[in-house]
Scaffold this motif. Structure first.
Motif: not given
Length: 320
Positions: A37-61
C-alpha cells in the motif's frame, strides 16, 4: 504543507484452527503487506497477545486470529488486503471489514471507495454502507457478507478530531518537539496507565503512537497543521468514556465518534460528551455480520465571525 491524515482501515479475521497470525506469519510477510500500500514499518513491539507495528502511514496490530491496519496519506490499503487474500487464501479467511472516511483532498487519492470495493468484490461477496451525509463528515463501511457473526464482546471505537485548537496546533508544530514532550501534552500517562508505548515524531510535523496492554490496543495519529489539522484515535478501549480528556486537550472544532458493538452509545455520549458540542449527525445500523454500528458527528458552534482564509494563488492550487 498539506498531508491527508484521514485513514483507511481494515480488520481481517482468520480461522485460528488453520492459522495463527502471531506464530505462523513472519515479520517479513507483514513488511511485504505494508509495502503493497506504499508504506513501510518504522518499528514494532509485542506482548503475548499482540504485535504492534508503527508505520510510516499509521499502524498495524496483529493478534492470533485477526489483524487491524490503518493507513493515511495517499496509500492504497486495498492493495495490502489483496496481497493478504492472495497469499493466505480465501479458505482461511473468516471475515473482512474495510472502512474509508471522507478526505480533505480526495482528488489526490489514487482510488476512491467505489474503486476499492470493486477490487475486494473480486475475492469476497460483501455489502457497503455510508454512515453520515455526503455533504458532511461520513464514513464508508464494506463488510464481507457470509456466515460470520461478530461476538457482542468485540468492541472497537474511533474518535476523529478536526480543526484542533490554535494552541494545540501551535504546540504540536513546535520545531524540535520531542516524543516525550508530546506524550506529556497528550497526557498519555493518564489516558493509558500501564500500557507499553511505541511512538515516532515525523518531520517537519506529525506524530504517531501505538500502545498495547495484554490484548488491548490504542493508537493515535496526529496531523497538526493548522490548515488541515486532524487527529485520529482508534482503540478497543472505551473512547467515549475517555473523550472528555481528549477533547479538553485538543479542543477540536468538530469530531466524529464511530463504535462497533457499543450498545450503550446513546447513554454514554449523553454522559461523557461536553455540552458545548452539539450533534449534527447520528446514524445507527446493525450489519448482517452482527456488528451494531453507531456514527455521530459533533460540532462546536461558532458564536462570532472569523476571517476568510487567504489563498496563495500560485502555490496552493494542488489543494483546491
Amino acid at each position: 504543507m498539506f498531508f491527508e491524515g484521514s485513514e483507511k482501515k481494515a480488520e481481517v479475521f482468520v480461522d485460528p484452527k488453520q492459522l495463527s497470525l502471531l506464530t505462523d506469519i513472519s515479520d517479513d510477510f507483514w513488511a511485504a503487506l505494508v509495502h503493497c500500500c506504499n508504506a513501510r514499518i518504522l518499528s514494532s513491539m509485542h506482548n503475548r497477545e499482540c504485535k504492534a507495528f508503527l508505520l510510516s502511514e499509521s499502524s498495524l496490530f496483529v493478534w492470533a486470529d485477526r489483524f487491524v491496519i490503518l493507513t493515511c496519506g495517499e496509500t492504497q490499503l486495498v492493495k495490502s488486503l489483496e496481497y493478504f487474500i492472495r497469499e493466505i487464501g480465501t479458505d482461511k479467511l473468516v471475515h473482512l471489514t474495510y472502512q474509508r472516511k471522507n478526505e480533505y483532498f480526495s482528488h489526490a487519492q489514487p482510488s476512491c471507495f467505489g474503486d476499492d470495493i470493486k477490487l475486494l468484490s473480486h475475492y469476497v461477496d460483501g455489502k457497503a454502507l455510508r454512515f453520515g451525509e455526503m455533504d458532511s463528515h461520513h464514513n464508508y463501511v464494506f463488510h464481507q457478507d457470509n456466515a460470520f457473526k461478530a461476538s457482542p464482546a468485540h468492541k472497537t471505537y474511533e474518535l476523529l478530531a478536526y480543526q484542533i485548537s490554535p494552541l494545540a496546533s501551535q504546540k504540536l508544530t513546535t520545531p524540535g518537539l520531542t516524543a516525550a514532550q508530546i506524550r506529556e501534552f497528550l497526557q498519555l500517562d493518564r489516558l493509558l496507565p500501564g500500557f507499553t508505548l511505541d511512538d515516532f515524531v515525523f518531520q517537519p510535523y506529525g506524530y504517531s503512537v501505538n500502545a498495547i496492554y495484554k490484548h488491548n490496543y490504542l493508537t493515535i495519529h496526529i496531523t497538526p497543521q493548522a490548515n488541515s489539522s486532524y487527529v485520529s484515535v482508534e482503540s478497543n478501549l472505551n473512547l467515549i468514556e475517555r473523550a472528555p480528556l481528549i477533547l479538553e486537550i485538543l479542543q477540536p472544532a468538530s469530531f466524529d465518534l464511530l463504535s462497533f458493538n457499543e450498545f450503550d452509545f446513546a447513554q454514554q455520549t449523553a454522559q461523557f460528551i461536553p455540552d458545548i458540542y452539539i450533534s449534527k449527525s447520528l446514524v445507527k445500523e446493525t450489519l448482517s455480520n452482527n456488528y451494531q454500528v453507531y456514527f455521530a458527528n459533533y460540532i462546536l458552534p461558532q458564536n462570532s465571525f472569523s476571517r476568510a482564509t487567504q489563498i496563495d494563488v500560485a502555490g496552493d492550487n494542488h489543494a483546491l
